[in-house]
Each structure stands twice: as C-alpha cells, then as structure tokens.
Design an enzyme around this catalytic site. Structure first.
Site, PDB file in Angstrom:
ATOM      1  CG  ASN A  11      -1.687   1.234   1.444  1.00  0.00           C
ATOM      2  OD1 ASN A  11      -1.795   2.047   0.541  1.00  0.00           O
ATOM      3  ND2 ASN A  11      -2.265   1.395   2.637  1.00  0.00           N
ATOM      4  CD1 TRP A  12       3.770   1.201  -2.667  1.00  0.00           C
ATOM      5  CD2 TRP A  12       4.175   2.557  -4.404  1.00  0.00           C
ATOM      6  NE1 TRP A  12       4.805   0.655  -3.397  1.00  0.00           N
ATOM      7  CE2 TRP A  12       5.074   1.467  -4.474  1.00  0.00           C
ATOM      8  CE3 TRP A  12       4.236   3.537  -5.391  1.00  0.00           C
ATOM      9  CZ2 TRP A  12       6.030   1.341  -5.485  1.00  0.00           C
ATOM     10  CZ3 TRP A  12       5.181   3.409  -6.406  1.00  0.00           C
ATOM     11  CH2 TRP A  12       6.067   2.327  -6.449  1.00  0.00           C
ATOM     12  CE  LYS A  13       0.212   3.367   4.821  1.00  0.00           C
ATOM     13  NZ  LYS A  13       0.074   3.494   6.257  1.00  0.00           N
ATOM     14  CG  HIS A  95      -5.859   1.661   5.300  1.00  0.00           C
ATOM     15  ND1 HIS A  95      -5.436   2.587   6.227  1.00  0.00           N
ATOM     16  CD2 HIS A  95      -4.791   0.847   5.069  1.00  0.00           C
ATOM     17  CE1 HIS A  95      -4.170   2.336   6.541  1.00  0.00           C
ATOM     18  NE2 HIS A  95      -3.755   1.283   5.852  1.00  0.00           N
ATOM     19  CD  GLU A  97      -2.929   5.365   6.900  1.00  0.00           C
ATOM     20  OE1 GLU A  97      -2.900   5.450   5.656  1.00  0.00           O
ATOM     21  OE2 GLU A  97      -1.970   4.950   7.577  1.00  0.00           O
ATOM     22  CD  GLU A 165      -3.501  -2.783   7.312  1.00  0.00           C
ATOM     23  OE1 GLU A 165      -2.372  -2.998   6.852  1.00  0.00           O
ATOM     24  OE2 GLU A 165      -4.152  -1.752   7.068  1.00  0.00           O
ATOM     25  N   GLY A 171       2.546   1.955  10.787  1.00  0.00           N
ATOM     26  CA  GLY A 171       3.539   3.016  10.654  1.00  0.00           C
ATOM     27  C   GLY A 171       4.251   3.364  11.952  1.00  0.00           C
ATOM     28  CB  SER A 210       5.186  -2.122  12.028  1.00  0.00           C
ATOM     29  OG  SER A 210       4.779  -0.791  12.285  1.00  0.00           O
ATOM     30  N   GLY A 231       2.767  -1.256   4.267  1.00  0.00           N
ATOM     31  CA  GLY A 231       2.795   0.158   3.929  1.00  0.00           C
ATOM     32  C   GLY A 231       4.206   0.616   3.605  1.00  0.00           C
ATOM     33  N   GLY A 232       4.853   1.246   4.586  1.00  0.00           N
ATOM     34  CA  GLY A 232       6.150   1.888   4.361  1.00  0.00           C
ATOM     35  C   GLY A 232       7.184   0.998   3.674  1.00  0.00           C
TER      36      GLY A 232
HETATM   37  C1  PEP Z   1      -0.802   0.014   6.105  1.00  0.00           C
HETATM   38  O1  PEP Z   1      -0.994   1.219   6.119  1.00  0.00           O
HETATM   39  O2  PEP Z   1      -1.629  -0.730   5.537  1.00  0.00           O
HETATM   40  C2  PEP Z   1       0.389  -0.506   6.768  1.00  0.00           C
HETATM   41  C3  PEP Z   1       0.391  -1.768   7.101  1.00  0.00           C
HETATM   42  O3  PEP Z   1       1.400   0.370   6.994  1.00  0.00           O
HETATM   43  P1  PEP Z   1       2.874   0.045   7.612  1.00  0.00           P
HETATM   44  O4  PEP Z   1       3.336  -1.239   7.004  1.00  0.00           O
HETATM   45  O5  PEP Z   1       3.704   1.216   7.227  1.00  0.00           O
HETATM   46  O6  PEP Z   1       2.682  -0.100   9.094  1.00  0.00           O
END
Ligand code: PEP
Length: 250
Positions: A11-13, A95, A97, A165, A171, A210, A231-232
């Site tokens: 997920n590049w957000k 999600h 967010e 999640e 994050g 994470s 994500g990141g």
């Molecule tokens: C996400 O936003 O779906 C996510 C899992 O982010 P991260 O891996 O950065 O915690």
C-alpha cells in the site's frame, strides 16, 4: 480446503510520482513467478501508468479506495469501474486511515465492497482495533464486529481478502505478539465461517502493521496468516521483495 495462495500487497498510500515506477519495475523483476501473489496499490494517479509499466509480469495492481457509485457528481473520488479501466484488479477498502481520516463507517465499507464486486475488483477489506480498544481487552470484539459489519453477504463465492491491521501498529514500528496475531486471525476465520459457511475457509487473512524484512518470515509463518498488507516497507523494492521472500509458498 487447501490454504489460500499467500498475498503480499504493498500500500503506497499518498506516495509516489512517475520516478517511483522504477521501484515497481524492480519489484516486478524480483517477484516469484508462482506460489505467492504480489500486489502493489499505488496512488490513483499511478494506477494506469504502473499497470502499463508492469504489463506481462506477475504483479497485480490495486487501488487504495473507491467510491460506492460507478460515476457522478463526486468531486475528487474514483470509482471501482475507473480503477478497473486503469488496469487495477484489486482494491483496498476500509483502511483505518480512511475510517479515521474520512469518517468511513462499516456500512460505508459495505457499499464500497458492493461497488468493487460490481466493478470486477477483488476487495481487500481492512479491520483492526485501536490501542485503547486493545488495552481495554476489546480487540476480538471490535475486530469481529467490524468483519460482520463490513462484509456484505454478496461476497459469498467471490474472491476477497480480509486484512487485520491493528491501528496502533500501522507506521509505528510496533507489532502485536505472535500469539495476539494468531488469536485475532483465528477469530476472524471463525467469523468468516459463521457468515459464509465452508466458503469462509477460502479467503486469505492478511496481517498488516509495521511488517518489515526483519519480522516478515515469522509473522507470515503463523497459523491463519495468509499474507501481509505492507505500507512503508513496500516503497523500496529491496525491502518489499525481502518480505515477499518470507512468505511460505502455496
Ligand atoms: C498500512 O498502512 O496498511 C500498513 C500496514 O502500513 P505500515 O506497514 O507502514 O505499518
């Protein structure tokens, strides 16, 4: 029933412009040809270009959200049909967010899941508790309520994925213990069986929050963990491919 093929979805957000397509190309070059599904969900502006750039490879392209309607006066929104037209075959929905930042309720997510199915997209439906909810001992109750509330009956027989999640793990560099991940994944599986009968065994249940190269293999090897939403660490090909390499092959 056989375990679902693991899915590792990035997920590049709200990250990435044209220059980032080189990372996507490197992910395509390093992704295994079989045994694991690899997906990238770039911002809407990159869906079509990434689909073209990665054409002919094994990487699946997805969106990060869609509107419930196919078209209309919804300034700034993107429909499932538009994402499919741009080359997407998956979409992340619900999600945290979106739930927290855009006030999306479970019933909004249901409408978006219906839209994804109508548009021919496979939904990845996200659920997860906040830190307050976990500390209050309510994680299972909250997550299973979100699963019941966010998944319409029309998903029966369709391809879909649930992503657990925990909001506090996204994050932050924090992750739940392995026992806590397994406990929630088993509760989600039991809820899917209640809702869909034997069909509840089919969908992969991803863990997200994470996930990094250093913890991926351990998390991905846990019972009922059918992949990861990343994500990141999905923004750098080397990190994302190291996570993909940690997935048990189907
Ligand atoms: C996400 O936003 O779906 C996510 C899992 O982010 P991260 O891996 O950065 O915690």
């Amino acid at each position: 029933m056989n375990a679902p093929t693991p899915l590792i979805a990035g997920n590049w957000k709200m990250n990435g412009t044209a220059g980032a397509l080189a990372e996507a190309q490197a992910i395509k070059a390093g992704a295994p040809a079989s045994g694991v599904r690899v997906a990238l969900c770039p911002p809407a502006t990159l869906v079509e270009r990434m689909s073209r750039a990665l054409a002919g490879g094994g990487v699946i392209i997805g969106g990060q959200d869609c509107h419930a309607e196919p078209s209309g006066a919804f300034t700034g929104d993107v429909s499932a049909e538009m994402l499919a037209d741009a080359g997407a075959s998956l979409v992340i929905l619900g999600h945290s967010e979106r739930r927290a930042g855009h006030g999306e309720s479970d019933s909004d997510v249901v409408a978006k899941v219906e839209a994804a199915l109508r548009g021919g997209l496979e939904p990845i439906i996200c659920v997860g508790e906040t830190l307050d909810e976990r500390e209050a001992g309510r994680a299972i109750e909250v997550v299973t309520r979100q699963v019941r509330g966010s998944l319409p009956a029309s998903l029966a027989g369709k391809a879909f994925t649930v992503a657990y999640e925990p909001v506090w793990a996204i994050g932050t560099g924090l992750t739940p213990s392995s026992d806590d991940i397994v406990e929630i994944h088993q509760a989600i599986r039991a809820t899917l069986r209640e809702m869909f009968g034997a069909g509840g065994d089919g969908p992969a249940i991803l863990y997200g929050g994470s996930v990094k190269p250093g913890n991926a293999a351990e998390i991905l090897g846990l019972p009922e963990v059918g992949g990861a939403l990343v994500g990141g660490a999905s923004l750098k090909a080397a990190d994302f491919l190291a996570i993909v390499a940690g997935a048990p092959k189907a």
